[in-house]
Write a protein that holds these residues in place. Sequence first.
Motif, PDB file in Angstrom:
ATOM      1  N   VAL A 156       0.839  -1.205   0.000  1.00 22.15           N
ATOM      2  CA  VAL A 156       0.000   0.000   0.000  1.00 22.15           C
ATOM      3  C   VAL A 156       0.870   1.251   0.000  1.00 22.15           C
ATOM      4  CG1 VAL A 156      -1.677   1.312   1.356  1.00 22.15           C
ATOM      5  CG2 VAL A 156      -1.941  -1.157   1.096  1.00 22.15           C
ATOM      6  N   ALA A 160       0.915   4.022  -3.137  1.00 20.46           N
ATOM      7  CA  ALA A 160       0.566   5.428  -2.927  1.00 20.46           C
ATOM      8  C   ALA A 160       1.719   6.354  -3.316  1.00 20.46           C
ATOM      9  CB  ALA A 160       0.178   5.640  -1.464  1.00 20.46           C
ATOM     10  N   MET A 189      -4.205   3.284  -3.285  1.00 16.02           N
ATOM     11  CA  MET A 189      -4.135   2.556  -2.021  1.00 16.02           C
ATOM     12  C   MET A 189      -5.329   1.623  -1.854  1.00 16.02           C
ATOM     13  SD  MET A 189      -2.534   5.185   0.805  1.00 16.02           S
ATOM     14  CE  MET A 189      -3.782   6.448   0.590  1.00 16.02           C
ATOM     15  N   ALA A 287      -3.789   3.455   5.724  1.00 16.79           N
ATOM     16  CA  ALA A 287      -3.966   4.135   4.438  1.00 16.79           C
ATOM     17  C   ALA A 287      -4.578   5.521   4.637  1.00 16.79           C
ATOM     18  CB  ALA A 287      -4.834   3.291   3.513  1.00 16.79           C
ATOM     19  N   SER A 291      -2.730   8.908   3.693  1.00 11.41           N
ATOM     20  CA  SER A 291      -3.380   9.815   2.753  1.00 11.41           C
ATOM     21  C   SER A 291      -3.450  11.229   3.330  1.00 11.41           C
ATOM     22  CB  SER A 291      -4.783   9.310   2.426  1.00 11.41           C
ATOM     23  OG  SER A 291      -5.470  10.205   1.577  1.00 11.41           O
TER      24      SER A 291
END
Length: 303
Positions: A156, A160, A189, A287, A291
Amino acid sequence: MTLRHWAACTLAAMMLVFLADALGTSAFAQIQQRAPAAQGRPPVAAPTGQGAESAPLAAPAGDVQTELVGPQSNETADTFTPVGLFMRADFVVKSVLIMLILASFWSWVLIIDKSFAIGALKRKASRFEKTFWSGRSLDELYAQHSQRSDQPFTAVFVAALREWKRSFEGGVPRDALIPGVKERVEKAMSVSIHREIEKIERGLGYLATVGSTAPFVGLFGTVWGIMNSFQAIAQRQDTTLAVVAPGIAEALFATALGLLAAIPAVIAYNRFVNEVGRYENRLEAFADEFSAFLSRQLDERSR
């Protein structure tokens, strides 16, 4: 196959062999306890002559010594062991038993393998999160994990940051393009999370199938075995336990194997579903935090 798969196969085979030996020993012990000991003095012939004919009828004094007639206890014990029941069964019941044994074996392989795999993923996730939040540079982490992602957290992270780097190849994007960058990073992601969770859940469908169908497969073997017992009764015209017991035992053995395959599969499936659900929530939380971190970085660069 990896070393973990070989270890899972070996442990599953050892467990099944140990269980079969335990069942056989238990059956033999029960039969030995129920079989009377044929010990003591040998039977004495009844007296004959005029004195014996005129003597009044009376119960024999003292203990009456008896002797077993028919198959010996060792032969009976061998008949009702798992191996003995399998060898006496017909082709259909043997096929059912083999299917259930193979299903149970592979279920245990998956159970052991998934236990090791999920435990390893949790430990790797903890190490990665500790490294990620320790303040190391994102570029260093990306260079370390971009070529080989051995766990969902690194996958992940790499997905990203790869999308992030692609968005900045032509320089800092204009203000109108910033929402599109955030959306692409989040989608990258999200796709990576779904892909990694699918890998973790691989094999759980088999456990669910075994847990729901194995009892009915065993029940089919039971019904077939009882039908054979009734046929034996009709052919011999004898309803004694010696005629009925072997067929009934074979039939019930099929049901026992069906439950033996289904119960661990259902328990393991429910446990793994909960474990994977908690791991997915942990991955999604990471995630979201990542983010938000990238969003702050993007806002700072666009000023």
